[in-house]
Design an enzyme around this catalytic site. Structure first.
Site, PDB file in Angstrom:
ATOM      1  N   GLU A  97      -4.790  -0.737  -5.185  1.00  0.00           N
ATOM      2  CA  GLU A  97      -3.819  -1.604  -6.057  1.00  0.00           C
ATOM      3  C   GLU A  97      -4.375  -2.897  -6.395  1.00  0.00           C
ATOM      4  O   GLU A  97      -3.546  -3.767  -6.918  1.00  0.00           O
ATOM      5  CB  GLU A  97      -2.454  -1.693  -5.388  1.00  0.00           C
ATOM      6  CG  GLU A  97      -1.735  -0.244  -5.306  1.00  0.00           C
ATOM      7  CD  GLU A  97      -0.478  -0.391  -4.580  1.00  0.00           C
ATOM      8  OE1 GLU A  97       0.020  -1.524  -4.618  1.00  0.00           O
ATOM      9  OE2 GLU A  97       0.452   0.721  -4.565  1.00  0.00           O
ATOM     10  N   ARG A 149      -3.373  -5.369  -2.578  1.00  0.00           N
ATOM     11  CA  ARG A 149      -3.229  -6.012  -3.660  1.00  0.00           C
ATOM     12  C   ARG A 149      -4.202  -6.996  -4.162  1.00  0.00           C
ATOM     13  O   ARG A 149      -4.314  -7.374  -5.236  1.00  0.00           O
ATOM     14  CB  ARG A 149      -1.800  -6.134  -4.273  1.00  0.00           C
ATOM     15  CG  ARG A 149      -0.988  -4.922  -4.625  1.00  0.00           C
ATOM     16  CD  ARG A 149       0.538  -5.298  -5.265  1.00  0.00           C
ATOM     17  NE  ARG A 149       1.152  -5.769  -4.047  1.00  0.00           N
ATOM     18  CZ  ARG A 149       1.854  -5.000  -3.363  1.00  0.00           C
ATOM     19  NH1 ARG A 149       1.760  -3.765  -3.366  1.00  0.00           N
ATOM     20  NH2 ARG A 149       2.723  -5.632  -2.367  1.00  0.00           N
ATOM     21  N   GLU A 211      12.404  -1.191   4.515  1.00  0.00           N
ATOM     22  CA  GLU A 211      12.980   0.288   4.616  1.00  0.00           C
ATOM     23  C   GLU A 211      12.842   0.583   6.218  1.00  0.00           C
ATOM     24  O   GLU A 211      13.841   1.647   6.393  1.00  0.00           O
ATOM     25  CB  GLU A 211      11.919   1.095   3.845  1.00  0.00           C
ATOM     26  CG  GLU A 211      12.425   1.521   2.261  1.00  0.00           C
ATOM     27  CD  GLU A 211      12.420   0.255   1.622  1.00  0.00           C
ATOM     28  OE1 GLU A 211      11.401  -0.593   1.605  1.00  0.00           O
ATOM     29  OE2 GLU A 211      13.426  -0.227   0.916  1.00  0.00           O
ATOM     30  N   THR A 273      12.372  -9.036   2.076  1.00  0.00           N
ATOM     31  CA  THR A 273      10.839  -9.024   2.216  1.00  0.00           C
ATOM     32  C   THR A 273      10.234  -9.545   1.030  1.00  0.00           C
ATOM     33  O   THR A 273      10.580  -9.181  -0.008  1.00  0.00           O
ATOM     34  CB  THR A 273      10.265  -7.987   2.807  1.00  0.00           C
ATOM     35  OG1 THR A 273      10.437  -6.728   2.087  1.00  0.00           O
ATOM     36  CG2 THR A 273      10.499  -7.505   4.213  1.00  0.00           C
ATOM     37  N   ASN A 293      14.533  -6.089  -1.120  1.00  0.00           N
ATOM     38  CA  ASN A 293      15.725  -5.208  -1.046  1.00  0.00           C
ATOM     39  C   ASN A 293      16.338  -5.340   0.449  1.00  0.00           C
ATOM     40  O   ASN A 293      15.653  -5.995   1.297  1.00  0.00           O
ATOM     41  CB  ASN A 293      15.679  -3.995  -1.161  1.00  0.00           C
ATOM     42  CG  ASN A 293      14.559  -3.111  -0.403  1.00  0.00           C
ATOM     43  OD1 ASN A 293      13.332  -3.247  -0.850  1.00  0.00           O
ATOM     44  ND2 ASN A 293      14.980  -2.552   0.765  1.00  0.00           N
ATOM     45  N   ASP A 339      18.209  -0.623  -3.374  1.00  0.00           N
ATOM     46  CA  ASP A 339      16.540  -0.946  -3.311  1.00  0.00           C
ATOM     47  C   ASP A 339      16.173  -1.699  -4.422  1.00  0.00           C
ATOM     48  O   ASP A 339      14.950  -1.590  -4.984  1.00  0.00           O
ATOM     49  CB  ASP A 339      15.842   0.395  -3.188  1.00  0.00           C
ATOM     50  CG  ASP A 339      14.180   0.072  -2.549  1.00  0.00           C
ATOM     51  OD1 ASP A 339      14.125  -0.953  -2.145  1.00  0.00           O
ATOM     52  OD2 ASP A 339      13.517   1.034  -2.877  1.00  0.00           O
ATOM     53  N   LYS A 368      13.229  -4.406 -10.585  1.00  0.00           N
ATOM     54  CA  LYS A 368      13.872  -3.034 -10.318  1.00  0.00           C
ATOM     55  C   LYS A 368      15.080  -2.682 -10.968  1.00  0.00           C
ATOM     56  O   LYS A 368      15.231  -1.457 -11.837  1.00  0.00           O
ATOM     57  CB  LYS A 368      13.780  -2.854  -8.897  1.00  0.00           C
ATOM     58  CG  LYS A 368      12.416  -2.030  -8.241  1.00  0.00           C
ATOM     59  CD  LYS A 368      12.534  -1.593  -6.864  1.00  0.00           C
ATOM     60  CE  LYS A 368      11.558  -1.183  -6.491  1.00  0.00           C
ATOM     61  NZ  LYS A 368      11.984  -0.544  -4.907  1.00  0.00           N
ATOM     62  N   HIS A 649       5.781  12.983   2.129  1.00  0.00           N
ATOM     63  CA  HIS A 649       5.230  14.562   1.881  1.00  0.00           C
ATOM     64  C   HIS A 649       5.892  14.957   0.532  1.00  0.00           C
ATOM     65  O   HIS A 649       5.604  15.842  -0.124  1.00  0.00           O
ATOM     66  CB  HIS A 649       5.167  15.166   2.702  1.00  0.00           C
ATOM     67  CG  HIS A 649       4.075  14.919   4.013  1.00  0.00           C
ATOM     68  ND1 HIS A 649       2.605  15.278   3.720  1.00  0.00           N
ATOM     69  CD2 HIS A 649       4.266  14.277   5.007  1.00  0.00           C
ATOM     70  CE1 HIS A 649       1.998  14.828   4.738  1.00  0.00           C
ATOM     71  NE2 HIS A 649       3.055  13.992   5.839  1.00  0.00           N
ATOM     72  N   MET A 688      -0.480   9.283  10.522  1.00  0.00           N
ATOM     73  CA  MET A 688       0.542  10.468  10.652  1.00  0.00           C
ATOM     74  C   MET A 688       0.655  10.533  12.331  1.00  0.00           C
ATOM     75  O   MET A 688      -0.058  11.255  13.035  1.00  0.00           O
ATOM     76  CB  MET A 688       0.003  11.534  10.369  1.00  0.00           C
ATOM     77  CG  MET A 688       0.831  12.917  10.749  1.00  0.00           C
ATOM     78  SD  MET A 688       2.559  12.866  10.004  1.00  0.00           S
ATOM     79  CE  MET A 688       3.451  13.822  11.414  1.00  0.00           C
TER      80      MET A 688
HETATM   81 CA    CA Z   1      12.077  -1.285  -1.283  1.00  0.00          CA
END
Ligand code: CA
Length: 726
Positions: A97, A149, A211, A273, A293, A339, A368, A649, A688
């Site tokens: 990014e 970024r 989140e 954040t 959010n 969000d 958003k 996933h 993972m």
């Molecule tokens: Ca978020």
């Protein structure tokens, strides 16, 4: 630079176009500032960056972050001859990014895992690579892939925000660490994905993690030593006591009272954040940043007592650049529950929106929530705001103060609300650009609906995805043939040219899916954007005509940058499909997935180079084992999958290809192999980690049953092939 007059700016940009070959300043162009070197580049150079377009010194190009370059050698007339100058292999199949930063003939760019690359900007030769060795455990704290970024530069140093919360200054010549500062509490699920910004003698950085349950803040560090200078929190601490931070005064004065005294915000951090946009207003000496959010999303459990706005969630906040002292804020989504981050690109400019259409310095954002905002940069006063998307369900408009007029059911999550925009936003992090010549903002916009519903059980699993919403809402256990195509048609992307004065669309190009690349505009009336389909495209900035496109053999989410060396203009793009959209929404992506191998690809007029052929990911779309389990098992598996697995996933177990599609995995067919990964953390190095803390053995097996059931459903629907079929 602080141009106060568009006419003067136009005249200057025409002159600058004639001297992109690094000729010394002359009286004719009004004394063009010296181009900075690696050793001396500093905040003054960034403040003057609009006048030195041969270098790209900071994330958004200048402090105004317009992503508008005054280079105009590459023009609508000759863009058809744009060809590859050089390419560099970032050797990653995860999301890329970064905006390439260019100074002193060197390009500094980041790939996945916060790895920093220094490349000769003319030849592409690798000068050094720095790998901060982010651990898999820390990778698992990310909501949205191990992306980065980009970097900041200052006086011989390259500064990177590392995914695990470190802020590090590297020697620009060698890549050796000069200083390293931990900016977060490592026991909490904080991450850094954003680019640092240098303002005067300080480097600014925020973090992500809302989140998963954190409290947001932005920090300023001494650019020479890494010592903390000031910090501004965006949510109160649980006791609403002073932190000894720059934000203490405004929390005591107003912000604390916008939160109740109990609820999940006291244990989940409240969120807010500052994970992306940070700009510096040189005229008003303000640092202006976008706030994310809530944590958790659901206001009913987050703050059950009150009905307050929960400052400074989903806000644009301005503070004093030297002290971090509060100046003003504008909250885009009071008491955020959707969000709806306000971390999207912030852009400063002068618009004719003052009394009698006088120029007024403004800050603009397309967050958003779907509204395009124009605010006074000095005071934060709301000037105007209009929906920049055609379809919006959560609000019907803004009132005179810019406060959203919400749909009466938007927060009634017990019965569920189909939100447009969904949590992916009408515009996500992919940077927009603004051309002061056309007066248009160029927004990578999208339509991604999502059904928002309260969780059916206590879903608190500390330090993992934890939003108090039910991600299995609206996800059927089975679905008929053609469903995936139907969903894909509903998910749209576009490049939208928006007039911020009239608050209306000027032109729009539709893409096959959402989440396309960031944008750059140039003084030659071009707009560049990469697509998920793997093209870099040049458009006419005035009318959106497609003038040139080149297949770069990988999906693009990053924005381009541009620079000039020895009289030649270059366009640089970092490719590599990944990030939040790619992980969360494989189901929404067209079937023809481009290979996801990251490169830096640099173009110039008459370039004769070649974009490397990428290995084609031929996925063996066959279940590797038989379906098993009862319908009850599958329902339980879906619920547990939605809580623990879906955001990486994909819904319906359809992967975008960045992370493995579990339906076709050999491990899904083998209980021991599955347990090794899901319960025992065999693939921790990839991010993972073991989910033993959150899943019982029965849960894990129910998820496996659900996954295999989805695999065979795909066979039944003609979306895959049966076992044994060649
Ligand atoms: Ca978020």
């Amino acid at each position: 630079m602080g141009f106060r007059n568009i006419g003067a700016l136009l005249a200057l940009s025409v002159l600058l176009g004639a001297c992109t070959d690094n000729t010394p300043p002359s009286a004719a162009n009004g004394g063009k500032p010296e181009s900075p070197t690696l050793e001396n580049v500093n905040s003054t150079h960034i403040a003057n960056a609009a006048a030195t377009p041969e270098v790209w010194l900071s994330y958004g190009g200048t402090y105004d972050e317009q992503r508008f370059s005054r280079l105009e050698q590459i023009s609508p007339d000759n863009v058809k001859t744009l060809g590859v100058a050089w390419t560099y292999d970032l050797q990653t199949s995860r999301g890329v990014e970064a905006t390439p930063i260019v100074v002193g003939g060197v390009m500094y760019v980041t790939g996945a895992w916060s790895i920093v690359y220094a490349l000769d900007a003319k030849s592409g030769e690798e000068l050094w690579v720095y790998d901060p060795q982010v651990s898999g455990e820390d990778a698992a704290k990310g909501c949205c892939d191990v992306i980065n970024r980009g970097v900041a530069v200052h006086e011989g140093k390259v500064i990177v925000g590392v995914f695990d919360g470190r802020l590090e200054a590297l020697d620009a010549k060698t890549g050796k660490v000069v200083w390293s500062t931990l900016t977060v509490d490592k026991s909490m699920p904080y991450t850094i994905t954003g680019a640092p910004r240098v303002v005067k003698d300080k480097v600014l950085i925020g973090n992500g993690g809302a989140e998963l349950g954190v409290r947001g803040y932005i920090s300023a560090y001494d650019v020479n030593t890494g010592a903390l200078a000031w910090r501004f929190y965006t949510a109160p601490n649980p006791a609403k006591k002073p932190d000894g931070a720059a934000s203490d005064a405004i929390f005591a004065q107003t912000a604390n009272a916008t939160w109740g005294d109990r609820g999940k915000w006291t244990t989940e951090g409240g969120g807010g954040t500052v994970w992306d946009s940070i700009i510096y207003d040189t005229v008003n000496d303000s640092v202006i940043f976008g706030v994310g959010n809530a944590s958790p999303w659901n206001a009913k459990t987050r703050d059950p007592e009150g009905n307050g706005d929960n400052l400074f969630l989903s806000s644009i906040v301005a503070v004093d650049a030297d002290t971090g002292a509060y100046k003003w804020h504008f909250q885009t989504t009071p008491r955020d529950q959707f969000d709806f981050t306000a971390t999207q690109s912030l852009i400063l400019t002068d618009l004719p929106v003052g009394p009698k259409e006088a120029l007024r310095r403004v800050v603009m954002q397309a967050p958003k929530n779907g509204f395009y905002y124009v605010l006074d940069a000095k005071t934060g006063a709301f000037i105007s705001g209009k929906p920049y998307i055609d379809l919006m369900t959560w609000a019907s408009g803004l009132d005179a103060q810019g406060r959203p007029i919400e749909h009466p059911d938007a927060r009634k999550w017990d019965k569920g609300f189909l939100n447009i925009p969904g949590p992916m936003g009408a515009h996500n992090w992919h940077p927009m650009a603004y051309s002061p010549q056309t007066g248009l903002a160029y927004i990578p916009a999208q339509q991604v609906p999502q059904l928002l519903k309260s969780g059916t059980q206590d879903q608190t699993h500390k330090k993992r995805w934890n939003v108090d919403g039910d991600f299995s809402a609206g996800v059927p256990l089975t679905y008929p043939k053609g469903t995936l195509d139907f969903i894909r048609k509903d998910f749209k992307g576009s490049l939208l040219a928006w007039d911020p004065v009239k608050q209306e669309a000027r032109w729009r190009v539709t893409h096959p899916g959402p989440g396309n690349g960031g944008v750059m505009a140039t003084a030659s009336n071009l707009v560049f954007q990469g697509t998920l389909g793997g093209e870099l495209v040049a458009y006419n900035a005035t009318n959106g005509d497609k003038l040139w496109a080149k297949q770069v053999n990988s999906g693009v989410v990053a924005p381009p940058s541009t620079y000039a060396i020895d009289g030649e203009q270059y366009i640089a793009i970092a490719t590599g499909w990944g990030g939040g959209w790619a992980l969360n929404y494989g189901v929404g992506w067209p079937k023809a997935i481009t290979p996801d191998v990251g490169h830096v690809i640099v173009f110039k007029l008459g370039g004769q180079g070649h974009v490397p052929d990428m290995p084609t990911n031929i996925v063996d779309m066959r279940p590797k084992g038989q379906a098993f389990g009862t319908e009850e098992d599958h329902k339980r598996g879906l619920a547990r999958y939605a809580d623990n697995c879906m955001v990486c996933h994909g819904p319906l177990v359809v992967s975008s290809g960045v992370l493995p599609d579990l339906r076709w995995s050999y491990q899904s067919a083998d209980k021991d192999g599955w347990d090794d990964i899901v319960m025992n953390g065999l693939l921790t190095g990839n991010g993972m980690v073991s989910f033993r803390e959150y899943l019982s053995e029965d849960d894990s097996e129910a998820i496996r049953a659900y996954v295999l059931n989805q695999a065979w459903l795909a066979v039944q629907n003609g979306d895959a092939r049966p076992l044994g079929d060649q």
